[in-house]
Design an enzyme around this catalytic site. Structure first.
Site, PDB file in Angstrom:
ATOM      1  N   LYS A  16       0.824  -1.205   0.000  1.00 38.09           N
ATOM      2  CA  LYS A  16       0.000   0.000   0.000  1.00 38.09           C
ATOM      3  C   LYS A  16       0.862   1.261   0.000  1.00 38.09           C
ATOM      4  O   LYS A  16       0.635   2.178  -0.790  1.00 38.09           O
ATOM      5  CB  LYS A  16      -0.910   0.020   1.239  1.00 38.09           C
ATOM      6  CG  LYS A  16      -2.182  -0.787   1.112  1.00 38.09           C
ATOM      7  CD  LYS A  16      -3.065  -0.599   2.349  1.00 38.09           C
ATOM      8  CE  LYS A  16      -2.297  -0.941   3.586  1.00 38.09           C
ATOM      9  NZ  LYS A  16      -3.112  -1.046   4.792  1.00 38.09           N
TER      10      LYS A  16
ATOM     11  N   GLU B  49      -3.149   5.950  13.441  1.00 37.42           N
ATOM     12  CA  GLU B  49      -1.882   5.368  13.012  1.00 37.42           C
ATOM     13  C   GLU B  49      -0.975   5.088  14.205  1.00 37.42           C
ATOM     14  O   GLU B  49      -1.022   5.774  15.225  1.00 37.42           O
ATOM     15  CB  GLU B  49      -1.161   6.331  12.063  1.00 37.42           C
ATOM     16  CG  GLU B  49      -1.750   6.373  10.660  1.00 37.42           C
ATOM     17  CD  GLU B  49      -1.344   5.165   9.857  1.00 37.42           C
ATOM     18  OE1 GLU B  49      -0.226   5.125   9.351  1.00 37.42           O
ATOM     19  OE2 GLU B  49      -2.169   4.245   9.737  1.00 37.42           O
ATOM     20  N   ARG B  50      -0.138   4.074  14.048  1.00 35.15           N
ATOM     21  CA  ARG B  50       0.901   3.825  15.035  1.00 35.15           C
ATOM     22  C   ARG B  50       2.016   4.847  14.852  1.00 35.15           C
ATOM     23  O   ARG B  50       2.279   5.301  13.741  1.00 35.15           O
ATOM     24  CB  ARG B  50       1.465   2.412  14.883  1.00 35.15           C
ATOM     25  CG  ARG B  50       0.423   1.315  15.032  1.00 35.15           C
ATOM     26  CD  ARG B  50       1.010  -0.042  14.680  1.00 35.15           C
ATOM     27  NE  ARG B  50       0.013  -1.091  14.743  1.00 35.15           N
ATOM     28  CZ  ARG B  50      -0.792  -1.433  13.739  1.00 35.15           C
ATOM     29  NH1 ARG B  50      -0.712  -0.785  12.579  1.00 35.15           N
ATOM     30  NH2 ARG B  50      -1.673  -2.402  13.869  1.00 35.15           N
TER      31      ARG B  50
END
Length: 478
Positions: A178, A204-205
């Site tokens: 991706k 998001e991390r």
């Protein structure tokens, strides 16, 4: 003159008004105001301080009656005390905009979180605003026909074309490529159309945001990208509202006649944030467990993503997580009903080295229409899909008995489909360090011409391996 209790009396907006905390329950806080004229409107921002001096930002979500309001915190409520003084700002979330944000990472409030120098620009814009409505003149010189956005990626341009203002979903797990696809699209669109990019990391991390930042920097794209993050460790309100922050930045760039690539990862986490907020507010969920306002929340966001005739465009690429691979999940249906296409990435193709690892038969695009891309382009795309479908049905048979046992006509179609599948792979500019091959931008017309030649049998004497990871087709052999 009307008295203080008159219905015609209006609050003086120049006088600050304050309330006090009467309840804190996780990311939910109730605030009480003394006078009815001090009560904030829905989505207004209230400001306070925790006992350690940290700024607390609350967004009004409900009016409880009397002079009480219930708020969702956009920051951590740790150490927020009972009876703390809260300021009513009388405005919704506003963020700083401008070119100063290029190459920087901001949070939902527009504040920098990258440890770099603070911003000096003072121009602010409200993030929560209704979708634009333009009045079209019948004699307008601007055409309402969708304009195809050439990406230079063969697979996308031929089978799943992007149009200015369109919305494309990307389905795929970790390791499917991706980020590589997105970086290549950012690289090509920014360079070809002198455009810009806004990346919105929803839930998001921290590691993922850090990796993306340095990948953009290494590929010399950071100076054309604005990054917004509502991180996984933040309250649900921040993860929910960061989408509006990103779209506001994209709208500001589009108003400057720029083609904007808006990438949102992951839209499902935006829905999860709304689901958590609904549960905290005590709203009765739907039959599937999602918030009752699911469809309206998704539609509100998606309607803001479109182009303006004669101005810039916002083209959105949205990563979508599919819970338990169930394509009928209400959250997935709510998102897909607003998209123009979906690219399904295959882990099997990625492991075999096929990049981009797009699975043609599981992907779709409404922009693939002869009225948009032209009859020739449409005919070639349908022949490709027909050959890919035939290849898929013959693949298991070939694995058992071999390709030479197939009927002559099926042998020809199978080998041509194999060449076309290899031809759809492509060396990316952002992947040069991994493939050792120079990235190529392939024009749509050239890619269509090469596909026509493969379908017509002009390359039947070549092996399928000669079509792997190339830009243009190899020279024909007599």
């Amino acid at each position: 003159m009307s008295g203080p209790g008159s219905q015609n009396s209006e609050p003086d907006l120049t006088i600050p008004c304050y309330g006090k905390i009467i309840l804190v329950r996780g990311p939910v806080a109730d605030v009480r105001f003394e006078k009815p004229t001090d009560i904030p409107a829905l989505y207004d921002i209230l400001m306070g301080r925790a006992i350690d001096g940290r700024k607390i930002v609350l967004e009004v979500a409900e009016h409880l009656g009397k002079n009480d309001v219930r708020c969702i915190s956009l920051s951590d409520t740790l150490n927020l005390q009972l009876n703390s003084v809260i300021l009513n700002t009388r405005k919704s979330v506003s963020i700083r905009v401008g070119d100063e944000l290029f190459g920087r990472i901001i949070n939902v409030f527009g504040d920098p979180v990258d440890g770099m120098a603070p911003f000096t620009d003072t121009e602010f814009k409200v993030t929560r605003k209704p979708p634009r409505q333009e009045v079209f003149n019948i004699q307008s010189k601007f055409s309402l026909k969708p304009q195809v956005l050439e990406t230079g990626v063969k697979f996308v341009d031929i089978l799943y074309p992007l149009c200015r203002g369109s919305k494309m979903g990307i389905l795929g797990g970790a390791g499917c490529g991706k980020s590589v696809i997105i970086l290549e699209l950012i690289n090509n669109i920014v360079k070809k159309y002198d455009g810009a990019c806004v990346f919105v990391g929803i839930g998001e991390r921290i590691r993922e945001g850090n990796d993306l930042f340095f990948e953009l920097k290494e590929n010399h794209l950071l100076h054309r990208v604005k990054l917004v993050f509502g991180q996984m460790n933040e309250p649900p309100g921040a993860r929910f509202e960061c989408v509006n922050t990103g779209i506001t930045l994209a709208e500001e760039l589009a108003e400057q006649n720029k083609d904007v690539l808006l990438f949102m990862d992951n839209v499902f986490r935006f829905i999860q944030g709304g689901q958590e907020i609904a549960a905290l507010l005590g709203r009765v969920p739907g039959e599937s467990g999602y918030q009752p306002t699911l469809q309206s929340e998704v539609n509100y966001v998606q309607e803001r993503i479109r182009s303006i005739p004669g101005r810039g465009s916002i083209t959105s690429l949205q990563a979508v997580y599919v819970p338990a691979d169930d394509m009928t999940d209400p959250s997935v249906v709510a998102i897909f009903s607003c998209l123009d296409g979906a690219l399904a990435l295959s882990r099997d193709l990625a492991q075999r080295g096929f990049y981009p690892a797009i699975e043609a038969l599981r992907s779709s695009c409404t922009n693939l229409d002869p009225r948009i891309v032209g009859q020739r382009h449409y005919d070639v795309s349908q022949k490709l899909l027909m050959l890919f479908a035939k290849y898929s049905s013959l693949k298991r048979i070939v694995q058992v008995v071999g390709v030479d046992e197939l009927p002559k006509e099926d042998q020809v179609d199978y080998k041509r489909a194999e060449k076309l599948l290899n031809f759809m792979t492509q060396p990316f500019t952002v992947g040069e360090a991994f493939t050792g091959k120079k990235g190529e931008f392939v024009k749509t017309e050239e890619a269509i011409e090469d596909c026509e030649n493969v379908i017509a049998g002009h390359y039947d004497k070549l092996s399928s391996q000669e079509f792997y990871l190339i830009g243009r087709a190899p020279k024909k052999r007599e």
